[in-house]
Design a protein around this motif. Structure first.
Motif, PDB file in Angstrom:
ATOM      1  N   VAL A 123      -5.907  14.003  -4.835  1.00  0.00           N
ATOM      2  CA  VAL A 123      -5.551  12.921  -3.920  1.00  0.00           C
ATOM      3  C   VAL A 123      -6.500  11.733  -4.099  1.00  0.00           C
ATOM      4  CG1 VAL A 123      -5.485  12.245  -1.474  1.00  0.00           C
ATOM      5  CG2 VAL A 123      -4.441  14.394  -2.218  1.00  0.00           C
ATOM      6  N   GLY A 124      -7.801  12.021  -4.179  1.00  0.00           N
ATOM      7  CA  GLY A 124      -8.771  10.940  -4.387  1.00  0.00           C
ATOM      8  C   GLY A 124      -8.597  10.265  -5.732  1.00  0.00           C
ATOM      9  N   LEU A 125      -8.311  11.069  -6.757  1.00  0.00           N
ATOM     10  CA  LEU A 125      -8.116  10.506  -8.095  1.00  0.00           C
ATOM     11  C   LEU A 125      -6.873   9.615  -8.140  1.00  0.00           C
ATOM     12  CD1 LEU A 125      -9.267  10.613 -11.012  1.00  0.00           C
ATOM     13  CD2 LEU A 125      -7.629  12.458 -11.449  1.00  0.00           C
ATOM     14  N   TYR A 126      -5.779  10.097  -7.591  1.00  0.00           N
ATOM     15  CA  TYR A 126      -4.542   9.316  -7.565  1.00  0.00           C
ATOM     16  C   TYR A 126      -4.703   8.044  -6.735  1.00  0.00           C
ATOM     17  CZ  TYR A 126      -1.629  12.924  -9.762  1.00  0.00           C
ATOM     18  OH  TYR A 126      -1.061  13.803 -10.648  1.00  0.00           O
ATOM     19  N   ALA A 127      -5.434   8.131  -5.615  1.00  0.00           N
ATOM     20  CA  ALA A 127      -5.627   6.947  -4.769  1.00  0.00           C
ATOM     21  C   ALA A 127      -6.341   5.842  -5.536  1.00  0.00           C
ATOM     22  CB  ALA A 127      -6.416   7.327  -3.513  1.00  0.00           C
ATOM     23  N   ALA A 128      -7.361   6.223  -6.305  1.00  0.00           N
ATOM     24  CA  ALA A 128      -8.093   5.221  -7.078  1.00  0.00           C
ATOM     25  C   ALA A 128      -7.232   4.650  -8.201  1.00  0.00           C
ATOM     26  CB  ALA A 128      -9.365   5.841  -7.650  1.00  0.00           C
ATOM     27  N   VAL A 129      -6.492   5.512  -8.884  1.00  0.00           N
ATOM     28  CA  VAL A 129      -5.662   5.047 -10.004  1.00  0.00           C
ATOM     29  C   VAL A 129      -4.553   4.126  -9.504  1.00  0.00           C
ATOM     30  CG1 VAL A 129      -4.068   5.790 -11.806  1.00  0.00           C
ATOM     31  CG2 VAL A 129      -6.198   7.043 -11.439  1.00  0.00           C
ATOM     32  N   GLY A 130      -3.915   4.498  -8.392  1.00  0.00           N
ATOM     33  CA  GLY A 130      -2.851   3.658  -7.850  1.00  0.00           C
ATOM     34  C   GLY A 130      -3.351   2.303  -7.403  1.00  0.00           C
ATOM     35  N   ALA A 131      -4.500   2.287  -6.737  1.00  0.00           N
ATOM     36  CA  ALA A 131      -5.067   1.002  -6.314  1.00  0.00           C
ATOM     37  C   ALA A 131      -5.495   0.167  -7.506  1.00  0.00           C
ATOM     38  CB  ALA A 131      -6.250   1.249  -5.377  1.00  0.00           C
ATOM     39  N   ASP A 132      -6.040   0.843  -8.515  1.00  0.00           N
ATOM     40  CA  ASP A 132      -6.525   0.114  -9.690  1.00  0.00           C
ATOM     41  C   ASP A 132      -5.391  -0.565 -10.449  1.00  0.00           C
ATOM     42  OD1 ASP A 132      -8.868  -0.272 -11.691  1.00  0.00           O
ATOM     43  OD2 ASP A 132      -7.222   0.506 -12.911  1.00  0.00           O
ATOM     44  N   LYS A 133      -4.262   0.126 -10.577  1.00  0.00           N
ATOM     45  CA  LYS A 133      -3.145  -0.469 -11.311  1.00  0.00           C
ATOM     46  C   LYS A 133      -2.635  -1.719 -10.600  1.00  0.00           C
ATOM     47  CE  LYS A 133       1.270   0.516 -13.515  1.00  0.00           C
ATOM     48  NZ  LYS A 133       2.280   1.534 -13.865  1.00  0.00           N
ATOM     49  N   SER A 134      -2.661  -1.714  -9.268  1.00  0.00           N
ATOM     50  CA  SER A 134      -2.237  -2.898  -8.513  1.00  0.00           C
ATOM     51  C   SER A 134      -3.237  -4.042  -8.673  1.00  0.00           C
ATOM     52  CB  SER A 134      -2.079  -2.542  -7.033  1.00  0.00           C
ATOM     53  OG  SER A 134      -1.176  -1.475  -6.868  1.00  0.00           O
ATOM     54  N   MET A 135      -4.518  -3.699  -8.744  1.00  0.00           N
ATOM     55  CA  MET A 135      -5.548  -4.731  -8.885  1.00  0.00           C
ATOM     56  C   MET A 135      -5.474  -5.403 -10.247  1.00  0.00           C
ATOM     57  SD  MET A 135      -8.698  -2.688  -7.081  1.00  0.00           S
ATOM     58  CE  MET A 135      -9.880  -3.967  -7.477  1.00  0.00           C
ATOM     59  N   VAL A 136      -5.014  -4.681 -11.264  1.00  0.00           N
ATOM     60  CA  VAL A 136      -4.881  -5.282 -12.597  1.00  0.00           C
ATOM     61  C   VAL A 136      -3.926  -6.467 -12.561  1.00  0.00           C
ATOM     62  CG1 VAL A 136      -4.020  -4.864 -14.933  1.00  0.00           C
ATOM     63  CG2 VAL A 136      -5.507  -3.184 -13.832  1.00  0.00           C
ATOM     64  N   TYR A 137      -2.908  -6.373 -11.719  1.00  0.00           N
ATOM     65  CA  TYR A 137      -1.923  -7.457 -11.610  1.00  0.00           C
ATOM     66  C   TYR A 137      -2.266  -8.433 -10.488  1.00  0.00           C
ATOM     67  CZ  TYR A 137       0.661  -4.408 -14.724  1.00  0.00           C
ATOM     68  OH  TYR A 137       1.028  -3.628 -15.802  1.00  0.00           O
ATOM     69  N   GLU A 138      -3.525  -8.363 -10.008  1.00  0.00           N
ATOM     70  CA  GLU A 138      -4.076  -9.335  -9.058  1.00  0.00           C
ATOM     71  C   GLU A 138      -3.252  -9.420  -7.776  1.00  0.00           C
ATOM     72  OE1 GLU A 138      -4.459 -13.034 -11.080  1.00  0.00           O
ATOM     73  OE2 GLU A 138      -6.031 -12.322 -12.439  1.00  0.00           O
ATOM     74  N   LEU A 139      -2.855  -8.264  -7.257  1.00  0.00           N
ATOM     75  CA  LEU A 139      -2.168  -8.219  -5.978  1.00  0.00           C
ATOM     76  C   LEU A 139      -3.195  -8.227  -4.846  1.00  0.00           C
ATOM     77  CD1 LEU A 139       0.588  -5.578  -6.829  1.00  0.00           C
ATOM     78  CD2 LEU A 139       0.764  -8.071  -6.884  1.00  0.00           C
ATOM     79  N   MET A 146      -2.196   0.134  -0.302  1.00  0.00           N
ATOM     80  CA  MET A 146      -0.906   0.780  -0.070  1.00  0.00           C
ATOM     81  C   MET A 146      -0.422   1.501  -1.321  1.00  0.00           C
ATOM     82  SD  MET A 146       2.694  -0.873   1.258  1.00  0.00           S
ATOM     83  CE  MET A 146       2.946  -1.774  -0.287  1.00  0.00           C
ATOM     84  N   MET A 147      -0.593   0.879  -2.486  1.00  0.00           N
ATOM     85  CA  MET A 147      -0.177   1.528  -3.731  1.00  0.00           C
ATOM     86  C   MET A 147      -1.028   2.767  -4.021  1.00  0.00           C
ATOM     87  SD  MET A 147       2.444  -0.038  -4.904  1.00  0.00           S
ATOM     88  CE  MET A 147       2.902  -0.232  -3.166  1.00  0.00           C
ATOM     89  N   GLY A 148      -2.312   2.688  -3.699  1.00  0.00           N
ATOM     90  CA  GLY A 148      -3.154   3.871  -3.834  1.00  0.00           C
ATOM     91  C   GLY A 148      -2.707   4.985  -2.903  1.00  0.00           C
ATOM     92  N   PHE A 149      -2.317   4.617  -1.694  1.00  0.00           N
ATOM     93  CA  PHE A 149      -1.825   5.597  -0.722  1.00  0.00           C
ATOM     94  C   PHE A 149      -0.548   6.268  -1.219  1.00  0.00           C
ATOM     95  CE2 PHE A 149       1.248   6.180   2.752  1.00  0.00           C
ATOM     96  CZ  PHE A 149       0.625   7.191   3.461  1.00  0.00           C
ATOM     97  N   PHE A 150       0.409   5.466  -1.689  1.00  0.00           N
ATOM     98  CA  PHE A 150       1.667   6.026  -2.173  1.00  0.00           C
ATOM     99  C   PHE A 150       1.443   6.922  -3.393  1.00  0.00           C
ATOM    100  CE2 PHE A 150       4.190   2.433  -0.107  1.00  0.00           C
ATOM    101  CZ  PHE A 150       4.683   3.279   0.880  1.00  0.00           C
ATOM    102  N   THR A 151       0.565   6.508  -4.287  1.00  0.00           N
ATOM    103  CA  THR A 151       0.299   7.319  -5.477  1.00  0.00           C
ATOM    104  C   THR A 151      -0.314   8.658  -5.104  1.00  0.00           C
ATOM    105  OG1 THR A 151      -0.123   5.258  -6.691  1.00  0.00           O
ATOM    106  CG2 THR A 151      -0.817   7.305  -7.736  1.00  0.00           C
ATOM    107  N   ALA A 152      -1.170   8.656  -4.072  1.00  0.00           N
ATOM    108  CA  ALA A 152      -1.886   9.871  -3.692  1.00  0.00           C
ATOM    109  C   ALA A 152      -1.012  10.866  -2.930  1.00  0.00           C
ATOM    110  CB  ALA A 152      -3.109   9.503  -2.854  1.00  0.00           C
ATOM    111  N   VAL A 153      -0.228  10.383  -1.986  1.00  0.00           N
ATOM    112  CA  VAL A 153       0.517  11.297  -1.109  1.00  0.00           C
ATOM    113  C   VAL A 153       2.027  11.139  -1.231  1.00  0.00           C
ATOM    114  CG1 VAL A 153      -1.392  11.342   0.524  1.00  0.00           C
ATOM    115  CG2 VAL A 153       0.450   9.695   0.848  1.00  0.00           C
TER     116      VAL A 153
END
Length: 295
Positions: A123-139, A146-153
């Protein structure tokens, strides 16, 4: 703590090769990604066996749990590659895990404590990866969390929806979704505000996620289901109403001793006057009776 150190050691070692500028996507060892997929897929298979689903149902829930969060994230973002399609090992690994766990469930049912630890680690790993992918596109930071949350759970949420149940993250229980939100928030804050390396932020995200989960389980802290501030305000309103009534209520003055003496004297004088009139009436009746008798 020893298991956590073992899980995080390869991630820390990757810091020397991944660098970690804020604009670069975090680099995670492939075996660590597959470990997260396997653990999440196992939870889906065990749930399928509990509900007496067949082999296809077990594979469906395994894929939903293992890769569903990433699918939700990528569908919402509509930017970049879709993880389940871009990573050739993700789907085969999830299906293979489902097949093994379905045929040999005892392998994964006995070490339930280990599976629980690996699950919250994922869950922690997915949360970081999901948030990171959104940050790459400068959201915006909120969207990244929110994207980290959805990726994790998101995978567990899809699993419950497929089974026709209220998602477990929406029900009262120990911290789970909250840990994902806290982990994703810590990752975004460290990278955006403190310009920390991505890998370092990922380690902190995983540690915070696992720590909050452990605290919640150890002290049996449950998410609230009813928060009604009116119950808190009600005694205050009652106290205020009583105070207003006390202020607006007419004041009854206590009679003074002199007023009581005067009232007592008036009552006594009235009693004496009535006694005199009664005696006069009796005397008049006796005289009338005497003259009537001797007439």
């Amino acid at each position: 703590m020893t298991l956590t150190t073992v899980l995080l050691a390869p991630v820390v070692a990757a810091m020397t090769t991944a660098g970690g500028a804020a604009g670069e996507q975090v680099s995670i060892p492939i075996w660590l990604e597959m470990l997260a997929v396997v653990v999440a897929s196992v939870s889906g298979v065990l749930t399928a066996r509990e509900h007496k689903l067949d082999f296809i149902g077990a594979i469906g829930l395994a894929v939903a749990c293992g890769l569903g969060g990433g699918i939700i994230r990528d569908v919402i973002l509509q930017k970049g590659a879709v993880y389940i399609l871009d990573q050739p090992l993700a789907l085969p690994m999830s299906v293979a895990t489902a097949a093994i766990a379905f045929v040999f469930p005892v392998i994964f049912e006995k070490p339930d404590r280990l599976i629980a630890i690996l699950d919250i680690f994922s869950v922690g790993l997915y949360a970081a990866v999901g948030a990171d992918k959104s940050m790459v596109y400068e959201l915006s930071p909120m969207v990244c969390v929110m994207m980290g949350f959805f990726t994790a759970v998101g995978g567990g949420m899809l699993r419950d929806v497929f089974l026709g149940q209220t998602p477990g993250i929406f029900q009262r229980g120990n911290f789970y979704a909250i840990t994902a939100i806290a982990g994703a928030t810590s990752y975004v804050a460290l990278v955006e505000n403190f310009h920390a390396p991505n890998i370092l932020a990922l380690v902190v995200c995983v540690v915070i996620t696992m720590a909050l989960r452990w605290i919640s389980l150890h002290y049996n802290i449950l998410t609230p289901t009813e928060v009604n501030l009116d119950r808190v305000a009600r005694p205050i309103r009652q106290f205020g109403n009583k105070a207003v009534e006390a202020v607006s209520k007419p004041v009854h003055r206590v009679p003074s001793e002199r007023a009581l003496d005067e009232r007592r004297e008036r009552v006594q004088a009235d009693i004496k006057q009535r006694r005199r009139e009664e005696r006069k009436r009796q005397v008049a009746q006796k005289r009338r009776a005497f003259w009537e008798k001797h007439r």
